[in-house]
Motif scaffolding. Structure first.
Motif, PDB file in Angstrom:
ATOM      1  N   GLY A   1      16.275  36.899  78.997  1.00 48.92           N
ATOM      2  CA  GLY A   1      15.339  35.974  78.358  1.00 48.92           C
ATOM      3  C   GLY A   1      16.052  35.009  77.436  1.00 48.92           C
ATOM      4  N   LYS A   2      16.975  35.538  76.651  1.00 48.59           N
ATOM      5  CA  LYS A   2      17.738  34.672  75.750  1.00 48.59           C
ATOM      6  C   LYS A   2      18.614  33.714  76.533  1.00 48.59           C
TER       7      LYS A   2
ATOM      8  N   TYR B   1      22.245  39.515  83.813  1.00 46.09           N
ATOM      9  CA  TYR B   1      22.486  40.036  82.472  1.00 46.09           C
ATOM     10  C   TYR B   1      22.341  41.553  82.458  1.00 46.09           C
TER      11      TYR B   1
ATOM     12  N   GLU C   1      16.346  30.872  77.627  1.00 43.54           N
ATOM     13  CA  GLU C   1      16.034  30.027  76.477  1.00 43.54           C
ATOM     14  C   GLU C   1      17.245  29.223  76.046  1.00 43.54           C
TER      15      GLU C   1
ATOM     16  N   PRO D   1       9.904  38.361  85.209  1.00 46.34           N
ATOM     17  CA  PRO D   1      11.161  38.607  84.493  1.00 46.34           C
ATOM     18  C   PRO D   1      12.032  39.669  85.151  1.00 46.34           C
TER      19      PRO D   1
ATOM     20  N   THR E   1      20.633  43.266  80.212  1.00 48.94           N
ATOM     21  CA  THR E   1      19.281  43.673  79.845  1.00 48.94           C
ATOM     22  C   THR E   1      18.304  42.526  80.041  1.00 48.94           C
ATOM     23  N   LEU E   2      17.034  42.857  80.043  1.00 48.11           N
ATOM     24  CA  LEU E   2      16.010  41.831  80.210  1.00 48.11           C
ATOM     25  C   LEU E   2      15.937  40.896  79.016  1.00 48.11           C
ATOM     26  N   GLU E   3      16.158  41.431  77.849  1.00 47.40           N
ATOM     27  CA  GLU E   3      16.071  40.541  76.690  1.00 47.40           C
ATOM     28  C   GLU E   3      17.245  39.577  76.666  1.00 47.40           C
ATOM     29  N   ASP E   4      18.402  40.022  77.116  1.00 44.61           N
ATOM     30  CA  ASP E   4      19.518  39.099  77.245  1.00 44.61           C
ATOM     31  C   ASP E   4      19.193  38.014  78.268  1.00 44.61           C
TER      32      ASP E   4
ATOM     33  N   THR F   1      16.563  40.889  85.204  1.00 47.43           N
ATOM     34  CA  THR F   1      17.856  40.635  84.574  1.00 47.43           C
ATOM     35  C   THR F   1      18.644  39.600  85.352  1.00 47.43           C
TER      36      THR F   1
ATOM     37  N   GLY G   1      24.164  36.499  75.804  1.00 44.45           N
ATOM     38  CA  GLY G   1      23.955  37.884  76.176  1.00 44.45           C
ATOM     39  C   GLY G   1      25.089  38.384  77.037  1.00 44.45           C
TER      40      GLY G   1
END
Length: 142
Positions: free
Chosen positions: A101-102, A94, A105, A44, A96-99, A46, A70
DNA sequence: AGTGAGCGA
């Protein structure tokens, strides 16, 4: 004449073929060697690698599409330097990393400009250039 | 090559 030459060439290349089923010492089973540049999913980050793009998809459309999931800091469709045409893949970074990931997805396997696109984590970029004698590095360092 | 997998000035 020409036939004779061809026959000679064939004879030179033909024989000694078909007996190479001996036990070569290279029966090394494919064990899990953590190759740095393996063709598997990168860890993972960004930064996303997006493939399957339509040739008409621009960096702007790429950013627009991925921004739904994101904060996109940077998006680039890779184009040929001389022709200027898209190579059909690109990169999206992105915030951030969670963005990120989203973003995967939300966009992986989806349609963009009529093509099913694939979004995955990008591998780390080129190995750092040796800047010893040269003080002209690229401007864009994302 | 506007040829369809891929990892970029």
């Amino acid at each position: 004449m020409a036939l004779t030459l061809r026959a000679a060439a064939a004879a030179a290349a033909g024989p000694t073929r078909g007996l190479r089923r001996l036990f070569s010492t290279s029966f090394i089973p494919p064990m899990n060697s953590p190759a740095p540049q393996a063709r598997e999913k990168a860890e993972p980050s960004t930064n996303l690698f997006v493939s399957g793009l339509s040739k008409r998809t621009t960096s702007e459309k790429l950013q627009e599409a991925f921004s739904q999931f994101g904060e996109v800091v940077h998006a680039r469709v890779v184009t040929d330097r001389v022709s200027g045409y898209s190579k059909g893949f690109g990169f999206v970074r992105y915030a951030t990393l969670e963005d990120a990931g989203k973003g995967i997805e939300g966009m992986d396997g989806k349609f963009l400009d009529g093509w099913v696109i694939f979004a995955e984590y990008a591998r780390p970029r080129q190995p750092p250039p040796p800047l010893e004698n040269n003080m002209s590095p690229p401007y864009s360092r994302y």
